[in-house]
Design a protein around this motif. Sequence first.
Motif, PDB file in Angstrom:
ATOM      1  N   PRO A  25      -3.487   9.881  -5.103  1.00  0.00           N
ATOM      2  CA  PRO A  25      -2.193   9.687  -4.434  1.00  0.00           C
ATOM      3  C   PRO A  25      -2.302   9.487  -2.927  1.00  0.00           C
ATOM      4  CG  PRO A  25      -2.076  11.535  -5.959  1.00  0.00           C
ATOM      5  CD  PRO A  25      -3.520  11.128  -5.852  1.00  0.00           C
ATOM      6  N   GLN A  26      -3.347  10.048  -2.297  1.00  0.00           N
ATOM      7  CA  GLN A  26      -3.510   9.873  -0.853  1.00  0.00           C
ATOM      8  C   GLN A  26      -3.651   8.404  -0.481  1.00  0.00           C
ATOM      9  OE1 GLN A  26      -2.448  12.943   0.310  1.00  0.00           O
ATOM     10  NE2 GLN A  26      -3.711  12.288   1.996  1.00  0.00           N
ATOM     11  N   ASN A  27      -4.440   7.680  -1.272  1.00  0.00           N
ATOM     12  CA  ASN A  27      -4.696   6.265  -0.976  1.00  0.00           C
ATOM     13  C   ASN A  27      -3.892   5.332  -1.872  1.00  0.00           C
ATOM     14  OD1 ASN A  27      -6.670   6.914   0.968  1.00  0.00           O
ATOM     15  ND2 ASN A  27      -8.150   7.238  -0.653  1.00  0.00           N
ATOM     16  N   GLY A  28      -3.262   5.881  -2.894  1.00  0.00           N
ATOM     17  CA  GLY A  28      -2.516   5.043  -3.820  1.00  0.00           C
ATOM     18  C   GLY A  28      -3.434   4.202  -4.687  1.00  0.00           C
ATOM     19  N   ARG A  52       1.071   3.994  -2.956  1.00  0.00           N
ATOM     20  CA  ARG A  52       0.830   5.415  -2.678  1.00  0.00           C
ATOM     21  C   ARG A  52       2.021   6.258  -3.133  1.00  0.00           C
ATOM     22  NH1 ARG A  52      -1.184   5.574   2.826  1.00  0.00           N
ATOM     23  NH2 ARG A  52       0.964   5.398   3.419  1.00  0.00           N
ATOM     24  N   ARG A  86       0.830  -1.201   0.000  1.00  0.00           N
ATOM     25  CA  ARG A  86       0.000   0.000   0.000  1.00  0.00           C
ATOM     26  C   ARG A  86       0.869   1.257   0.000  1.00  0.00           C
ATOM     27  NH1 ARG A  86      -1.882   0.126   4.791  1.00  0.00           N
ATOM     28  NH2 ARG A  86      -1.089   2.136   5.374  1.00  0.00           N
ATOM     29  N   ARG A  87       1.953   1.244   0.795  1.00  0.00           N
ATOM     30  CA  ARG A  87       2.861   2.395   0.822  1.00  0.00           C
ATOM     31  C   ARG A  87       3.576   2.564  -0.512  1.00  0.00           C
ATOM     32  NH1 ARG A  87       3.693   0.659   6.146  1.00  0.00           N
ATOM     33  NH2 ARG A  87       5.527  -0.560   5.594  1.00  0.00           N
ATOM     34  N   ASN A 137       1.983   9.040  -6.131  1.00  0.00           N
ATOM     35  CA  ASN A 137       2.420  10.428  -5.929  1.00  0.00           C
ATOM     36  C   ASN A 137       3.438  10.847  -6.984  1.00  0.00           C
ATOM     37  OD1 ASN A 137       1.055  11.564  -3.664  1.00  0.00           O
ATOM     38  ND2 ASN A 137       2.122  10.105  -2.368  1.00  0.00           N
TER      39      ASN A 137
END
Length: 194
Positions: free
Chosen positions: A179-182, A62, A58-59, A66
């Motif tokens: 981009p906040q949640n990917g 995201r 998830r990271r 971004n």
Amino acid sequence: MNDLAPICAGFWSCVFAFQTLIAGLLAVIAAAGTAYAVWRSAHIPAVQQERHERDQQRRRRRHGANILAGELSHVSERAHQAAATIKVIIAANKTLTEEMKDPLYLKPPATLSNWEVTSLFPDEYQRRCIDFTNLINRHNFHVARAGGVFGDTNSQKTVQRRVKSISDIAHRLRNDLDPQNGTVKVVPRTRDDD
């Protein structure tokens, strides 16, 4: 039956008579409890590892979203500038030189060539990104082949339409990213995306 009567005359005499059986049952229950405790303690690290891997993915998604959002915004802006440059060249009716071509070349987002990042996004979005990169490459090919005065009216219109299309598609691809949640809003392709 008469032989059992003296053995189980009372509760305590029954417990005393069947103490081995009762102890065996309690041992089986204790073994089952121990087996469950061992399974649970072995399973907890696997669950934690799975959760950790999901969080890392998830990271990464995201982070990739971004970076890609910034690159798509840059391509959209550069395509918009290229369209304005083309209008100036056409209005001035100047001979196209290599120096004048430089601002017309567009660079596809570098993130789109990184399969580890793009594989985190849905297949449909990946296909749209590949088509977008191909469109930019076709544009650069045609700019490299352009020479002299910017060609006939059809050639001018084709180049202008393509640059506007690149700008619009980059903008849409950017807007489909969160981009906040990917995450990606998967929107069906339009004719402009081709």
